[in-house]
Design an enzyme around this catalytic site. Structure first.
Site, PDB file in Angstrom:
ATOM      1  CB  SER B 139      -0.881   0.026   1.246  1.00 38.54           C
ATOM      2  OG  SER B 139      -1.462   1.315   1.401  1.00 38.54           O
ATOM      3  CE1 TYR B 152      -4.053  -2.408   5.122  1.00 37.21           C
ATOM      4  CE2 TYR B 152      -3.263  -0.242   4.446  1.00 37.21           C
ATOM      5  CZ  TYR B 152      -3.839  -1.452   4.133  1.00 37.21           C
ATOM      6  OH  TYR B 152      -4.195  -1.735   2.836  1.00 37.21           O
TER       7      TYR B 152
END
Lengths: 77, 245
Positions: B139, B152
């Site tokens: 990401s 995350y």
């Protein structure tokens, strides 16, 4: 030479592309037979398949020479 | 170009927006696909839609026993795993100072540890075949950080470091390991954002829009293809210019 030693030698010769007479009992896969560390992982994988045994990671690390491999497999199978 | 006929691909998180599109794209290029995910209904629906060469392989990636079994199940279903796409991911957002150990650990388990275990599980077959493609879906926040997403972002940055290390080790065996780092993509995960949040994000994206799942899947297709044999250890950023890395 035992049947196990013959089969181990055949795998080593095929995988590392070395002459059969170079594969002496004390021959180190890395120092004498030109293997890199990943080759030793692949050899152990090949031994597991040929002999139908499981070689745990800590045991695999102790298998440095052709003789080590034959001894371990003889005891395990 | 990008013909995957005869290749077998395992895609995790195939019940989600990006994962489903990755599976569709690899399938359209000729690959057989193993569709993994926790929700069986969307996987069954996708498999029915794809027709031949689609296998439903349910797996809860927070269950490490199930994770370890997945590569074997995939090989039983398809014969091999030539392409692994670690796409599954979860978020448990919270401010760093309020983040619980459980929120931290659950995200690291599913996003990073499961990825490690799946890579390990498919590696033997790829090494023997002297061919393999691993594409880990990271990401943009793994590279930039993001408030509220310490867990995350850590997991997604971790995937990149892991991919590079593995790429070194197996490059000589014809196996490539790469990452794709999506920016903001239209999915269920980004639908949860408020309009204010979305407007703020748009201001940071030079392309002026969110990306689509198919724009991620196209990058995955390239990295999974025979043509990308000389590309390994890299991260392909697909983010509309939001972070030029």
């Amino acid at each position: 030479m035992s049947d196990i030693a013959d089969r181990v030698k055949k795998i080593v010769v095929e995988h590392l592309g070395v002459e059969e007479d170079k594969v002496a009992e004390s021959a180190s896969f890395i120092d004498d037979l030109g293997a890199d560390s990943l080759d030793t992982v692949e050899l152990v994988m090949a031994f597991e398949e040929e002999f139908g045994i499981e070689i745990p990671d800590d045991a695999a690390e102790t298998i440095q020479t052709f003789g080590d491999a034959v001894k371990f497999i003889t005891e395990a199978s | 170009m990008f013909d995957l006929t005869g290749k077998n691909a395992l895609v995790t998180g195939a019940s989600g927006g990006i994962g489903a599109e990755i599976a569709r794209t690899l399938h359209a290029a000729g690959a057989a696909v193993g569709l993994s995910g926790t929700r069986v209904d969307p996987l069954e629906a996708l498999a029915a839609d794809l027709g031949d060469r689609a296998h439903v392989l349910p797996c809860n990636l927070s269950d490490m026993t199930a994770v370890e079994a997945l590569p074997k199940t995939a090989v039983e279903a398809m014969g091999s795993v030539d392409i692994l796409v670690n796409n599954a991911g979860i978020t448990r957002d919270n401010l760093f100072m309020r983040m619980s150990d459980e929120e931290w650990q659950s995200v690291l388990d599913v996003n990073l540890t499961a990825t490690f275990k799946l890579c390990k599980g498919v590696m033997r077959g790829m090494m023997k075949a002297r061919w393999g493609r691993i594409v880990n879906i990271s990401s943009v926040v793994g590279a930039t950080g993001n408030p509220g997403q310490a867990n995350y972002a850590a997991s997604k940055a971790g995937m990149v470091g892991m991919s590079k290390s593995l790429a070194y080790e197996v490059a000589s065996r014809g196996i490539t390991v790469n990452a794709v780092a999506p920016g903001f993509i239209e999915t269920a995960m980004t639908d949860k954002l408020t309009d204010d949040q979305k407007a703020g994000i748009m201001g940071q994206i030079p392309a002026g829009r969110m990306g689509t799942a198919s724009e991620i899947a196209s990058g995955v297709l390239y990295l999974a293809s025979p043509e990308a044999a000389y590309v390994t250890g890299t991260t392909l950023h697909v983010n509309g210019g939001m972070a030029m890395l």
